[in-house]
Design a protein around this motif. Structure first.
Motif, PDB file in Angstrom:
ATOM      1  N   UNK A 157       0.752  -1.114   0.135  1.00  0.00           N
ATOM      2  CA  UNK A 157       0.049   0.107  -0.068  1.00  0.00           C
ATOM      3  C   UNK A 157       0.928   1.353   0.164  1.00  0.00           C
ATOM      4  N   UNK A 158       0.213   2.167  -0.503  1.00  0.00           N
ATOM      5  CA  UNK A 158       0.842   3.756  -0.566  1.00  0.00           C
ATOM      6  C   UNK A 158       0.004   4.844   0.025  1.00  0.00           C
ATOM      7  N   UNK A 193       3.285  -0.510   8.270  1.00  0.00           N
ATOM      8  CA  UNK A 193       3.831   0.702   8.813  1.00  0.00           C
ATOM      9  C   UNK A 193       5.587   0.574   8.477  1.00  0.00           C
ATOM     10  N   UNK A 194       6.102  -0.626   7.797  1.00  0.00           N
ATOM     11  CA  UNK A 194       7.296  -0.796   7.968  1.00  0.00           C
ATOM     12  C   UNK A 194       8.024  -0.188   6.565  1.00  0.00           C
ATOM     13  N   UNK A 195       7.166  -0.046   5.376  1.00  0.00           N
ATOM     14  CA  UNK A 195       7.473   0.437   4.186  1.00  0.00           C
ATOM     15  C   UNK A 195       6.239   0.876   3.350  1.00  0.00           C
ATOM     16  N   UNK A 196       6.741   1.661   2.100  1.00  0.00           N
ATOM     17  CA  UNK A 196       5.401   1.717   1.180  1.00  0.00           C
ATOM     18  C   UNK A 196       5.551   0.998  -0.068  1.00  0.00           C
ATOM     19  N   UNK A 201       4.064   5.819  -4.474  1.00  0.00           N
ATOM     20  CA  UNK A 201       4.333   6.543  -3.121  1.00  0.00           C
ATOM     21  C   UNK A 201       5.192   7.850  -3.298  1.00  0.00           C
ATOM     22  N   UNK A 202       4.110   8.706  -3.396  1.00  0.00           N
ATOM     23  CA  UNK A 202       4.635  10.309  -3.471  1.00  0.00           C
ATOM     24  C   UNK A 202       5.557  10.947  -2.348  1.00  0.00           C
ATOM     25  N   UNK A 203       5.335  10.228  -1.337  1.00  0.00           N
ATOM     26  CA  UNK A 203       6.122  10.826  -0.260  1.00  0.00           C
ATOM     27  C   UNK A 203       7.564  11.041  -0.785  1.00  0.00           C
ATOM     28  N   UNK A 204       8.205  10.174  -1.425  1.00  0.00           N
ATOM     29  CA  UNK A 204       9.491  10.282  -1.866  1.00  0.00           C
ATOM     30  C   UNK A 204       9.839  11.355  -2.510  1.00  0.00           C
ATOM     31  N   UNK A 221      13.131   1.188   0.442  1.00  0.00           N
ATOM     32  CA  UNK A 221      13.538   2.433   1.470  1.00  0.00           C
ATOM     33  C   UNK A 221      13.116   2.281   2.801  1.00  0.00           C
ATOM     34  N   UNK A 222      13.860   2.181   3.720  1.00  0.00           N
ATOM     35  CA  UNK A 222      13.492   2.209   5.134  1.00  0.00           C
ATOM     36  C   UNK A 222      12.946   3.611   5.742  1.00  0.00           C
TER      37      UNK A 222
END
Length: 569
Positions: A157-158, A193-196, A201-204, A221-222
């Motif tokens: 999930x993203x 909650x450990x990855x996207x 995943x636009x948070x990047x 990415x962690x």
């Protein structure tokens, strides 16, 4: 920490819309046809206030990139499009649910997309009465936070606050929860909650500070939990599901990958925040932590951990498989099952043949209800090359005996969807990625099984519709399905009547021993009595306990090589 610092929250008819992007040069919010500039505060949050009706589409523009709200409560369409303003307070709940105490839990793990032919929350709600009639008291739903595409397990999930549109809209989720509660069943959601995930995943782009550039985990990415805003994002996600959807708990996926600076603080803050909710019902946080460490279960708010050790001992005892993570359990699976019944975890830091590095720490001080046991899960079935269920791999008589042990022993039992009716359809790994990403998924899956089992391209294509369709439950009623349901109902009636009161009275001691090549017995002492079980898995044991008062018996434990008995005194 403010109760809500991410996303769009309604206040007196207006919306406060926020995103954390401390290195962005500019941020604006587009709602419908209108664009509003956002202002950044001293902590790196950008916020704008706007008047709009629920249901309106909106997006952020962070510098030159147009993105959905990472904390949106709903999308208009896929993960790349506009988000939707959602007013959760508009839903009118009709329930008067007070929840269930954790010792009453009998969990049922399901995947919404393959649980019914329709694959929706509305359709799933129509099946809940059947589960409740068997004695199941809790539904554990695989992740539903939106990911790219319409088919998937949910672990990529993203947009973790937003239910996937393939399953329904927020009100459909709430109606499912209300239906479960009306039948006396809790609803627990698996959250990641450990990855996207790898797409959307636009948070990047908007917030690179969300990730730890010095670390990676198996999925990419962690996440940097040293950042207060990152911890807030995930805590608010948890609270949103519990408050807005009236859920009874969460299962946190792979918490061993929530690591690095700030991770301990995160778990403390999350447990405190959940405990601080005054919702009029108990709330339960379950962990998946492959380290076999008891530390988190010793913290307030965390009730149990998935116990793969029990599964592995059972699986190897029934199948003889010894590859990969089964290797250390292939040395003496019956002996390991004895350890699991007495101590919870099998691997508690001791040296074991087949494992180069010891795993785990002592856990026998924890009560049985601190362990969620299972004989099948989405992981253990779906991560096989062909998704075979245990019923396709093991002697059916032996399988029924260990299933009875699962349901009656004082650990929290979890049934994988269909297991209660002897489901034979596989549960395969599936995804809905296209193009280069889809090709990488196909090649990666093939390479994984080529390395383990030499299968390679023989495995089903995880991106094909046929793989997804093959994983749907078959609800056809047969003599076999009735037999399995009768077994489930009988065991859970015994559990409800005799075992649950003992669990509530408080655990005092556990003891288990081997009684033959394929036989064992176990006894658990509680303040108000004692539960005993005896099991034959292929041979008749020399039992020390007298089972004349057995309240539950399948076959003759004193003479049948496949038998189970349980009694309470």
């Amino acid at each position: 920490m403010p109760s809500r610092t991410w996303g769009a929250i309604r206040h007196d008819g207006d919306w406060e819309i926020r995103i954390w992007a401390p290195s962005a040069r500019s941020v604006s919010v587009t709602i419908g046809e209108h664009t509003l500039p956002a202002r950044m505060d001293a902590t790196g949050y950008w916020h704008a206030r706007a008047a709009a009706e629920p249901g309106a589409p909106y997006r952020f523009r962070v510098d030159d990139t147009l993105i959905p709200d990472p904390a949106c409560r709903l999308q208009m369409g896929d993960v790349h499009g506009a988000s939707v303003l959602v007013d959760h307070d508009a839903y009118r709940w009709t329930e008067a649910w007070k929840g269930r105490e954790w010792p009453e839990a009998v969990l049922y793990e399901l995947h919404i997309g393959t649980f019914t032919p329709e694959g929706t929350f509305a359709a799933a709600a129509g099946k809940l009465a059947q589960l409740a009639s068997l004695g199941i008291t809790g539904i554990e739903i695989m992740p539903i936070g939106q990911w790219s595409g319409n088919r998937g397990w949910g672990y990529d999930g993203v947009l973790p606050f937003a239910p996937h549109l393939a399953y329904g809209r927020p009100d459909d989720v709430k109606q499912f929860v209300e239906r479960a509660h009306s039948l006396g069943m809790m609803v627990i959601l698996d959250v990641v909650m450990n990855h996207l995930g790898p797409d959307g995943a636009y948070l990047h782009a908007s917030t690179p500070e969300f990730f730890d550039s010095d670390r990676k985990n198996p999925w990419g990415a962690a996440i940097d939990f040293s950042q207060p805003a990152v911890r807030s994002f995930w805590i608010e996600c948890a609270l949103s599901w519990l408050e807005d959807y009236h859920l009874d708990g969460l299962r946190l996926d792979a918490v061993h990958q929530i690591a690095g600076p700030g991770s301990d603080q995160f778990f403390n803050e999350l447990g405190t925040a959940v405990q601080g909710l005054k919702l009029g019902r108990p709330l339960h946080i379950i962990l998946e932590d492959e380290r076999n460490e008891p530390v988190l279960r010793e913290k307030p708010g965390y009730v149990a951990n998935w116990n793969d050790d029990f599964h592995h001992a059972v699986h190897v005892a029934l199948t003889g498989e010894e590859q990969d993570y089964y290797e250390s359990f292939a040395v003496d699976p019956i002996g390991d099952l004895v350890l699991a019944l007495e101590k919870g975890h099998v691997e508690q830091g001791q040296k074991r043949k087949g494992r180069a590095v010891p795993r785990g720490a002592p856990s026998e001080h924890l009560p049985p209800i601190a362990f969620v046991n299972s004989t099948q899960t989405h992981d253990q079935v779906g991560n096989r090359p062909f998704g075979e269920r245990l019923i396709a791999l093991a002697d059916p008589q032996a399988l029924q005996m260990v299933f009875s042990l699962l349901l009656v022993s004082p650990y929290i039992p979890m049934i994988f969807m269909g297991e209660e009716r002897g489901e034979t359809a596989p549960f395969l790994f599936f995804a809905d990625y296209e193009g280069e990403l889809g090709q990488r998924v196909r090649e990666g899956r093939a390479a994984e099984f080529q390395a383990i089992a030499g299968l390679g391209d023989a495995i089903p294509d995880p991106t094909s519709l046929e793989t997804f369709e093959a994983s749907r439950l078959d609800w056809t009623v047969t003599d076999g399905s009735r037999q399995w349901q009768d077994l489930t109902r009988t065991c859970l009636e015994f559990r409800t009547r005799y075992v649950v009161p003992l669990l509530k009275s408080g655990h005092r001691a556990s003891i288990a021993r081997r009684c033959g090549d394929g036989s064992l017995e176990a006894q658990w002492t509680f303040r108000d009595g004692r539960l005993s079980v005896a099991l034959n898995l292929g041979s008749v044991g020399a039992f020390s306990q007298d089972d004349e008062d057995a309240g539950l018996r399948f076959n003759a434990i004193e003479s049948d090589p496949f038998a189970f008995a349980a009694w309470v005194r």
